[in-house]
Motif scaffolding. Structure first.
Motif, PDB file in Angstrom:
ATOM      1  N   LEU A 224       0.812  -1.225   0.000  1.00  0.00           N
ATOM      2  CA  LEU A 224       0.000   0.000   0.000  1.00  0.00           C
ATOM      3  C   LEU A 224       0.844   1.274   0.000  1.00  0.00           C
ATOM      4  CD1 LEU A 224      -2.938  -0.905   2.456  1.00  0.00           C
ATOM      5  CD2 LEU A 224      -2.624  -1.543   0.071  1.00  0.00           C
ATOM      6  N   CYS A 225       2.027   1.197  -0.614  1.00  0.00           N
ATOM      7  CA  CYS A 225       2.902   2.370  -0.651  1.00  0.00           C
ATOM      8  C   CYS A 225       2.678   3.237  -1.889  1.00  0.00           C
ATOM      9  CB  CYS A 225       4.364   1.928  -0.618  1.00  0.00           C
ATOM     10  SG  CYS A 225       4.851   1.249   0.980  1.00  0.00           S
ATOM     11  N   VAL A 227       0.099   4.343  -3.524  1.00  0.00           N
ATOM     12  CA  VAL A 227      -1.259   4.832  -3.754  1.00  0.00           C
ATOM     13  C   VAL A 227      -1.315   6.158  -4.506  1.00  0.00           C
ATOM     14  CG1 VAL A 227      -2.313   3.635  -1.816  1.00  0.00           C
ATOM     15  CG2 VAL A 227      -1.325   5.905  -1.472  1.00  0.00           C
ATOM     16  N   HIS A 234      -7.633   6.592  -1.918  1.00  0.00           N
ATOM     17  CA  HIS A 234      -6.274   6.124  -2.187  1.00  0.00           C
ATOM     18  C   HIS A 234      -6.325   4.720  -2.771  1.00  0.00           C
ATOM     19  CE1 HIS A 234      -4.407   8.943   1.051  1.00  0.00           C
ATOM     20  NE2 HIS A 234      -4.331   9.477  -0.150  1.00  0.00           N
ATOM     21  N   ILE A 235      -5.869   4.570  -3.988  1.00  0.00           N
ATOM     22  CA  ILE A 235      -5.847   3.214  -4.543  1.00  0.00           C
ATOM     23  C   ILE A 235      -4.456   2.879  -5.093  1.00  0.00           C
ATOM     24  CG2 ILE A 235      -8.340   3.222  -5.015  1.00  0.00           C
ATOM     25  CD1 ILE A 235      -7.725   3.482  -7.916  1.00  0.00           C
TER      26      ILE A 235
ATOM     27  N   GLN B  53      -8.140   6.199   5.210  1.00  0.00           N
ATOM     28  CA  GLN B  53      -7.498   6.435   3.913  1.00  0.00           C
ATOM     29  C   GLN B  53      -5.979   6.338   3.998  1.00  0.00           C
ATOM     30  OE1 GLN B  53      -8.212   7.195   0.566  1.00  0.00           O
ATOM     31  NE2 GLN B  53     -10.154   6.252   1.112  1.00  0.00           N
ATOM     32  N   TYR B  57       0.607  10.170  -0.305  1.00  0.00           N
ATOM     33  CA  TYR B  57       1.786   9.736  -1.051  1.00  0.00           C
ATOM     34  C   TYR B  57       2.790  10.887  -1.016  1.00  0.00           C
ATOM     35  CZ  TYR B  57       4.430   8.178  -5.141  1.00  0.00           C
ATOM     36  OH  TYR B  57       5.422   7.776  -5.990  1.00  0.00           O
ATOM     37  N   ARG B  59       4.762   7.465   0.403  1.00  0.00           N
ATOM     38  CA  ARG B  59       4.699   6.690   1.635  1.00  0.00           C
ATOM     39  C   ARG B  59       5.866   5.736   1.803  1.00  0.00           C
ATOM     40  NH1 ARG B  59      -1.367   4.099   1.535  1.00  0.00           N
ATOM     41  NH2 ARG B  59      -2.536   5.996   1.997  1.00  0.00           N
ATOM     42  N   MET B  60       6.797   5.751   0.907  1.00  0.00           N
ATOM     43  CA  MET B  60       7.850   4.738   0.974  1.00  0.00           C
ATOM     44  C   MET B  60       9.186   5.330   0.551  1.00  0.00           C
ATOM     45  SD  MET B  60       9.838   2.168  -0.493  1.00  0.00           S
ATOM     46  CE  MET B  60       9.350   1.915  -2.212  1.00  0.00           C
ATOM     47  N   VAL B  71       2.490   4.252   5.609  1.00  0.00           N
ATOM     48  CA  VAL B  71       1.172   3.936   5.043  1.00  0.00           C
ATOM     49  C   VAL B  71       0.063   4.521   5.923  1.00  0.00           C
ATOM     50  CG1 VAL B  71      -0.428   2.064   4.469  1.00  0.00           C
ATOM     51  CG2 VAL B  71       1.983   1.886   3.850  1.00  0.00           C
ATOM     52  N   GLN B  74      -3.974   2.305   6.270  1.00  0.00           N
ATOM     53  CA  GLN B  74      -5.062   2.356   5.289  1.00  0.00           C
ATOM     54  C   GLN B  74      -5.808   1.026   5.310  1.00  0.00           C
ATOM     55  OE1 GLN B  74      -4.054   3.706   1.323  1.00  0.00           O
ATOM     56  NE2 GLN B  74      -5.733   2.549   0.415  1.00  0.00           N
TER      57      GLN B  74
END
Lengths: 253, 303
Positions: A224-225, A227, A234-235, B53, B57, B59-60, B71, B74
Motif C-alpha cells: 500500500l505504498c 497509492v 487512495h488506490i 485512507q 503519497y 509513503r515509501m 502507510v 489504510q
C-alpha cells in the motif's frame, strides 16, 4: 519466474533494451502491464524494480524491457549478458483500454523513457485495426528510442527540446495537436508532461489514459505504498493501475 | 521431517512461521504464489473500527538494506473485513489472525468485539506500536501504564488468544512486555518498525509525506534480535519474533534468541514465496543438526 537474457543492447548512453525468454511459454500479458525485477549484484538495491513491458513477441516467446539507468539497480541490470538469468514477477497491473468510440485514430504520447509501454500498445492497437500515431518527446535526438520499431505500427511524430530532431520544443507543443483530431489519447512520461497532455485532452473532450509510476515496494497490492489519490480514495497504482483514466485522478487539470 | 509445531496461547500452530501484518494483504494476494494453508498463521493487515485512507503519497523510501513506510493503517474498516473479506478466508486451513489498531481505547475495544464474533479468526494481534498514525497507535505502546490499560480493556472483551505487538521505539521494551503480560496478554510480538526518516538532499525535503516513517528490513534485524532475546528472558508468555527476517537462517536466529514463533514481513515484497522457503529451511536445519522438534531450539542460545 526466472527468464534468460537473449540480448542486451545499448540504445544510448543511458538506456538499454533487454530481451528475455524462457523454455516455457511466457504468460499472456497486456500493454500497460509491468514486471517487478530482482536485481542481483547491486547491494544498494533492496527492493525489486518495476519496469513496464516494452514488447511481447509471441512468435519468439520474448519479453522486452526498455530500461533507463536511473540508479545502481538499473545500472547493474545494464551489465546483463546473453544467457544471464533474471527473476521477474509479471505480468502485473492493469492495461490500456481500447477507445469506446468508433474513432480509429488514436494518439500515444511518450516522454523520455515513458515511450516504453507505447511500442507494445501501438503494436496491439494496429493488430486490432486501429491507426496509432506516436508522439514522442525527448531532450535530444539520441534520446528518441526505437523509432524504427514504432514506425512499423503507426506514424511517428517527434519533438526534441534542443531541436536536434523533429519539432523543437515539448511534446505538448507539437503542431499535430493543433492539426489533427484523435479519438483517444494515451500518455506515459514525466508527470508535468502527463498533466499537460491530460489538460489538452480534457479541453477537447478526448478520452485520455495515463500510466503512472508511483514508488512502490511490492508491486502486487500488499504494501500500500504506491497509492494515488483518486475519486475513489487512495488506490494502489500497482494493482488498480498503472493505467488510469484522467477522470479518475484528482490532478489539477 | 522434524516436528515443527508450536503453541501460542490457545493456538496450535503447524509451524512457527507467520506473516507480519501490513505485508501480506489479506493473504489472497499470495494465493498465486503458494498454498497459504502451509503457514503456521497469517496476520492480515491492520484493521480499525472505521475505514482509514492512510497518509498521503509518498509513503515509501528505500534505504540501505531496508525501507521506510508511512502507510498509516489504510484499510476499509472492521465491518468491511467481516462482511467482504472474512467469508473468503474462513475456510483456509491456517490460523487467521487480525491485527487490531485504533486511536482510542474505545475503538480498539469495539473493533475487537466485532472480530470476536468471527469464529475462524483464532487470535488478534493488538497493534499498540504503529508509528504512522497521529493519534493512538505507538503512543499506547511506548508507556507501560497506557499499554497495560489498553490490554486490560481488550482482554475483558476477547476470550481467544491475544497477542500484543510491541514498539521498539522505547527505552526498555521488557517493561512494556511485562505490562502486557500482567494484564493477561497471551503473547507478545516484536518488533514493529523503528521510527526513522529519509531526506532528499537535492530537493532539501523529506522523502515521506509524513516526514518520519517506520523502518523495516534486514537493517533492523540486529535490534529486533536483541529485543526478542531480552523480552524472552523477561516474560513467561511466548514471544513472537520479527524484524528483518529474510530467510530460514534469520528465523532460526530468532528462535534461538527465545522466540516461539516468527513473522516475516518486508521480505514478502521481494520474494512472495519466502515464508514457504523459510518453513522448509527450518525443517532442514533441524534435521541436519539432529533436533527432533523445533521446540528444542527455542531459546537454546548458548552464551
Amino acid at each position: 519466474m526466472d527468464l534468460s537474457v537473449t540480448e542486451n543492447s545499448s540504445l544510448n548512453e543511458n538506456c538499454f533494451l533487454l530481451k528475455l525468454t524462457s523454455d516455457q511459454k511466457l504468460p499472456d500479458m497486456l500493454p500497460g502491464q509491468f514486471a517487478e525485477i530482482k536485481v542481483e549484484g547491486s547491494p544498494p538495491t533492496f527492493l525489486r524494480r518495476p519496469i513496464s513491458i516494452n514488447n511481447y513477441c509471441t512468435e519468439t516467446n520474448e519479453l522486452w524491457l526498455l530500461v533507463q539507468k536511473a540508479g545502481d539497480g538499473t545500472r547493474t541490470m545494464g551489465n546483463l549478458k546473453k544467457s544471464d538469468t533474471l527473476n521477474l514477477i509479471f505480468p502485473l497491473g492493469n492495461s490500456f483500454s481500447f477507445p469506446e468510440n468508433n474513432s480509429k485514430s488514436v494518439l500515444l504520447v511518450g516522454g523520455g523513457i515513458g515511450t516504453a509501454p507505447m511500442l507494445f500498445w501501438g503494436k496491439y492497437l494496429k493488430e486490432k485495426g486501429y491507426s496509432p500515431n506516436f508522439l514522442l518527446g525527448a531532450r535530444s535526438a539520441s534520446d528518441l528510442l526505437q523509432l524504427d520499431d514504432l514506425n512499423q505500427y503507426g506514424t511517428v511524430y517527434t519533438t526534441t527540446e534542443d531541436g536536434s530532431y523533429g519539432e523543437k520544443g515539448l511534446v505538448t507543443q507539437h503542431s499535430i495537436l493543433q492539426d489533427k483530431n484523435f479519438g483517444f489519447i494515451y500518455a506515459c512520461g514525466p508527470k508535468p508532461m502527463m498533466v499537460a497532455v491530460a489538460r489538452y485532452a480534457k479541453t477537447r473532450s478526448v478520452p485520455c489514459e495515463v500510466s503512472l509510476e508511483n514508488t512502490m515496494a511490492c508491486g502486487f497490492g500488499v504494501c500500500l505504498c504506491c497509492v494515488e489519490n483518486t475519486v475513489n480514495g487512495h488506490i494502489c497504482v500497482c494493482t488498480e493501475g498503472p493505467v488510469f483514466n484522467i477522470n479518475e485522478l484528482l490532478w489539477q487539470i | 521431517m522434524a516436528d515443527l509445531r508450536v503453541k501460542i496461547g490457545q493456538l496450535d500452530l503447524k509451524n512457527p512461521v507467520m506473516t507480519a501484518s501490513g505485508t501480506f494483504g489479506y493473504g489472497e494476494e499470495f494465493s498465486d504464489f503458494f498454498d497459504i494453508s502451509r503457514l503456521g498463521g497469517y496476520i492480515v493487515k491492520g484493521t480499525t473500527l472505521a475505514p482509514r485512507q492512510g497518509n498521503a503519497y509518498p509513503r515509501m523510501a528505500e534505504t540501505p538494506a531496508g525501507m521506510l513506510n508511512a502507510v498509516g493503517l489504510q484499510n476499509k474498516g472492521v465491518h468491511y473485513f467481516a462482511d467482504e473479506i472474512y467469508p473468503r478466508l474462513k475456510d483456509i486451513d491456517s490460523h487467521l489472525i487480525v491485527n487490531v489498531s485504533g486511536s482510542a481505547i474505545e475503538d480498539y475495544v469495539a473493533c475487537t468485539e466485532k472480530i470476536a464474533e468471527l469464529e475462524k479468526v483464532t487470535a488478534i494481534e493488538l497493534n499498540i506500536s504503529c508509528p504512522n498514525v497521529k493519534q493512538g497507535g505507538m503512543a499506547f505502546g511506548t508507556c507501560a501504564s497506557s499499554a497495560g490499560d489498553i490490554v486490560r480493556a481488550v482482554r475483558k472483551v476477547y476470550p481467544k488468544t491475544l497477542i500484543v505487538k510491541l514498539s521498539p521505539n522505547v527505552t526498555d521494551i521488557t517493561e512494556i512486555a511485562r505490562a502486557a503480560e500482567a494484564e493477561g496478554a497471551d503473547s507478545v510480538s516484536l518488533i514493529n518498525t523503528l521510527l526513522g526518516m529519509a531526506i532528499d538532499a537535492d530537493k532539501r525535503r523529506p522523502v515521506l509525506s509524513t516526514v518520519t516513517g517506520g523502518l523495516s528490513g534486514p537493517c533492523v534485524k540486529p535490534v529486533a534480535l536483541r529485543m526478542v532475546w531480552q523480552t524472552a528472558r523477561a516474560v513467561k508468555i511466548p514471544v513472537i519474533g520479527l524484524g528483518g527476517i529474510m530467510n530460514w537462517k534469520d528465523a532460526v536466529e530468532f528462535l534461538l534468541a527465545g522466540a516461539t514463533a516468527i513473522q516475516i514481513g518486508t521480505a514478502n515484497f521481494i520474494d512472495p514465496e519466502v515464508t514457504i522457503k523459510t518453513i522448509d529451511g527450518i525443517n532442514e536445519y533441524l534435521n541436519k543438526n539432529g533436533y527432533s522438534s523445533v521446540s528444542k531450539i527455542i531459546g537454546a542460545l548458548e552464551i
